[in-house]
Design a protein around this motif. Structure first.
Motif, short mmCIF file in Angstrom:
data_model
loop_
_atom_site.label_atom_id
_atom_site.label_comp_id
_atom_site.label_asym_id
_atom_site.label_seq_id
_atom_site.Cartn_x
_atom_site.Cartn_y
_atom_site.Cartn_z
N LEU A 130 0.87 -1.19 0.00
CA LEU A 130 0.00 0.00 0.00
C LEU A 130 0.90 1.23 0.00
N ASN A 131 0.68 2.13 -0.94
CA ASN A 131 1.59 3.26 -1.09
C ASN A 131 1.24 4.48 -0.24
N THR A 132 0.23 4.36 0.63
CA THR A 132 -0.22 5.49 1.44
C THR A 132 0.94 6.11 2.23
N GLY A 133 1.12 7.42 2.07
CA GLY A 133 2.15 8.12 2.83
C GLY A 133 3.51 8.14 2.18
N TYR A 134 3.63 7.74 0.91
CA TYR A 134 4.95 7.73 0.27
C TYR A 134 5.46 9.15 0.05
N ASP A 135 6.78 9.32 0.07
CA ASP A 135 7.35 10.65 -0.17
C ASP A 135 8.34 10.66 -1.33
N ARG A 136 8.63 9.48 -1.91
CA ARG A 136 9.43 9.45 -3.13
C ARG A 136 9.19 8.15 -3.87
N VAL A 137 9.47 8.20 -5.17
CA VAL A 137 9.26 7.04 -6.03
C VAL A 137 10.52 6.82 -6.86
N ILE A 138 11.00 5.59 -6.86
CA ILE A 138 12.16 5.21 -7.67
C ILE A 138 11.65 4.47 -8.90
N SER A 139 12.00 4.96 -10.09
CA SER A 139 11.61 4.30 -11.34
C SER A 139 12.75 3.40 -11.80
N ARG A 140 12.38 2.18 -12.20
CA ARG A 140 13.41 1.21 -12.60
C ARG A 140 12.95 0.49 -13.88
N PRO A 141 13.71 0.62 -14.98
CA PRO A 141 13.36 -0.11 -16.20
C PRO A 141 13.52 -1.61 -16.00
N GLY A 142 12.66 -2.37 -16.65
CA GLY A 142 12.76 -3.83 -16.58
C GLY A 142 13.67 -4.38 -17.66
N ASP A 143 13.71 -5.70 -17.76
CA ASP A 143 14.62 -6.34 -18.71
C ASP A 143 14.07 -6.33 -20.14
N LYS A 144 12.74 -6.17 -20.28
CA LYS A 144 12.12 -6.21 -21.61
C LYS A 144 11.69 -4.81 -22.02
N PRO A 145 11.58 -4.55 -23.32
CA PRO A 145 11.13 -3.24 -23.78
C PRO A 145 9.76 -2.89 -23.19
N GLY A 146 9.64 -1.68 -22.64
CA GLY A 146 8.37 -1.23 -22.09
C GLY A 146 8.12 -1.65 -20.66
N ALA A 147 8.92 -2.57 -20.12
CA ALA A 147 8.73 -3.02 -18.74
C ALA A 147 9.30 -1.97 -17.78
N MET A 148 8.53 -1.66 -16.75
CA MET A 148 8.96 -0.66 -15.76
C MET A 148 8.43 -1.06 -14.39
#
Length: 402
Positions: free
Chosen positions: A332-350
């Motif tokens: 549950l993301n309630t109260g988050y203060d930052r988000v880390i974006s990470r590409p996956g191994d396949k095209p378009g995967a995140m």
């Protein structure tokens, strides 16, 4: 205890009765459902079933024969009208059904547009049950113009099906971005781009002023002053817990039917599970609208009705299918203060990793099952890897589990 009655023949109700028999309960079980179909899966309704890729019987959670074989009195097309707590009976279908324990699995109801702005016109649909989807299915003709009101997961899933079937799709979201209530800007950006690449017109920060038409909807006036011609409308503006029966019976409510940590309501003989139930969680109280919660909570309640005394501890996870993208959400993301974006191994995967300080709260994984599975195990184990490690493409996620 000899008689258990369950009101609501959805995922939670079906899970409760199956668990009671699996635990060896040999008393009478009555399962009351308002719909004509036996308990069925709801998620595929607005996707594979609407696309014509899944037959009705494949939706059923269990074969119809299961209920007779397990001596479960399944009453379909049967509405529970009242609960008499003093005499411990449910009034349903014109009959009185006695109970020693009663489980409320009444689910939720979709929010509808007010009549004053055209919500009652023909061609205005909601997505909740089999009847709703059967009613809208003939509208999905290539070239038809559909307006979708609401940019949450229900609205976006409907948009994906409509676009896949060759319709002209316009989606309006009153908030400044789609998925604003439930996801990060990063996740919103990912799905906005996905839908736009399939030809969906998304208008954010735009509300619906009113729908127009005599008896059937033909147009829409939006808050930005523009007008649209439409052939039909799908409303996806959220759901509310179905609490009317509980409220009339005098049970305590708090964003749903209020239960304790075991699923017991303010009446010790009555329990609740699924979308309709709110329960203590961490320092507050939550209500989870998901299939996994309906199953897990209902099974826990079934055990507790038989005396197990178990605290329900949810392991929240959710999913959404849009086009060829499977979004899996852990935590549950309630109260988050930052988000880390990470590409996956396949095209378009995140994947998008939600933190509060250094604590990992949740993961949104789009076509990245590996990130989802590892994220879920980390969250379930209360482990929080360094955000910098998540951000680095050099990091082997699996090594974080050690």
């Amino acid at each position: 205890m000899q008689k258990i009655v369950v009101i609501g023949a959805g995922q939670a109700g079906a899970s409760a009765v199956a668990k009671l028999r699996a635990l060896g309960f040999d008393g009478s079980i009555t399962l009351i459902g308002e719909e004509s179909a036996p308990p069925y899966q709801r998620p595929p309704l607005s996707k594979k079933y609407l696309l014509g890729e899944m037959e009705l019987e494949r939706l059923y959670l269990r074969p119809l024969s299961f209920y007779a074989e397990n001596s479960i009195d399944l009453r379909l097309n049967c509405r529970a009208d009242a609960i008499d707590r003093a005499d411990k009976v449910v009034i349903a279908g014109g009959q009185q059904i006695a109970y020693d324990a009663l489980i409320l699995a009444t689910g939720s109801v979709p929010r509808r547009l007010p009549h004053a702005i055209g919500g009652a016109l023909d061609g205005v649909h909601v997505v909740r049950g089999l009847e709703d989807v059967d009613a809208m299915a003939p509208e999905f003709r290539p070239g038809a113009r559909v307006l979708i009101v609401g940019g949450g997961y229900i609205g976006l899933e409907a948009a994906a099906v409509a676009a896949a079937k060759g319709l002209h799709v316009t989606l309006v979201e009153m908030s400044e971005r789609i998925l604003q209530r439930v996801a990060s800007p990063e996740t919103s950006d990912y799905f906005r781009q996905l839908h736009q690449s399939h030809g969906v017109e998304i208008r954010e920060g735009t509300g619906l002023t009113r729908l127009t038409g005599d008896t059937r909807v033909t147009g829409a006036e939006l808050s930005d002053g523009t007008s649209l011609q439409v052939d039909f409308v799908i409303v996806g503006v959220g759901i509310t817990p179905a609490t009317a029966l509980a409220e009339a019976a005098g049970l305590e409510l708090d964003n749903g039917i209020k239960t304790d940590t075991q699923g017991r309501t303010s009446d010790p003989s009555i329990w609740a599970a699924g979308d309709c139930a709110s329960f203590p969680y961490r320092d507050g109280r939550i209500r989870l609208e998901s299939v996994p919660n309906a199953i897990d909570q209902a099974e826990c309640v079934a055990e507790n009705v038989l005396g197990a005394g178990k605290t329900y501890v949810p392991q929240p996870w959710f999913w959404s299918d849009q086009y060829d993208v499977k979004l899996q959400i852990a935590g549950l993301n309630t109260g988050y203060d930052r988000v880390i974006s990470r590409p996956g191994d396949k095209p378009g995967a995140m994947s998008f990793w939600y933190y509060r300080g250094d604590t990992l709260l949740a993961v949104d994984a789009a076509n990245d099952a590996r990130a989802y599975m590892i994220g879920k195990r980390l969250i379930d184990g209360s482990k929080s890897p360094d955000p910098l490690a998540i951000a680095s493409p050099e990091t082997d996620l699996k090594a974080l589990l050690k």
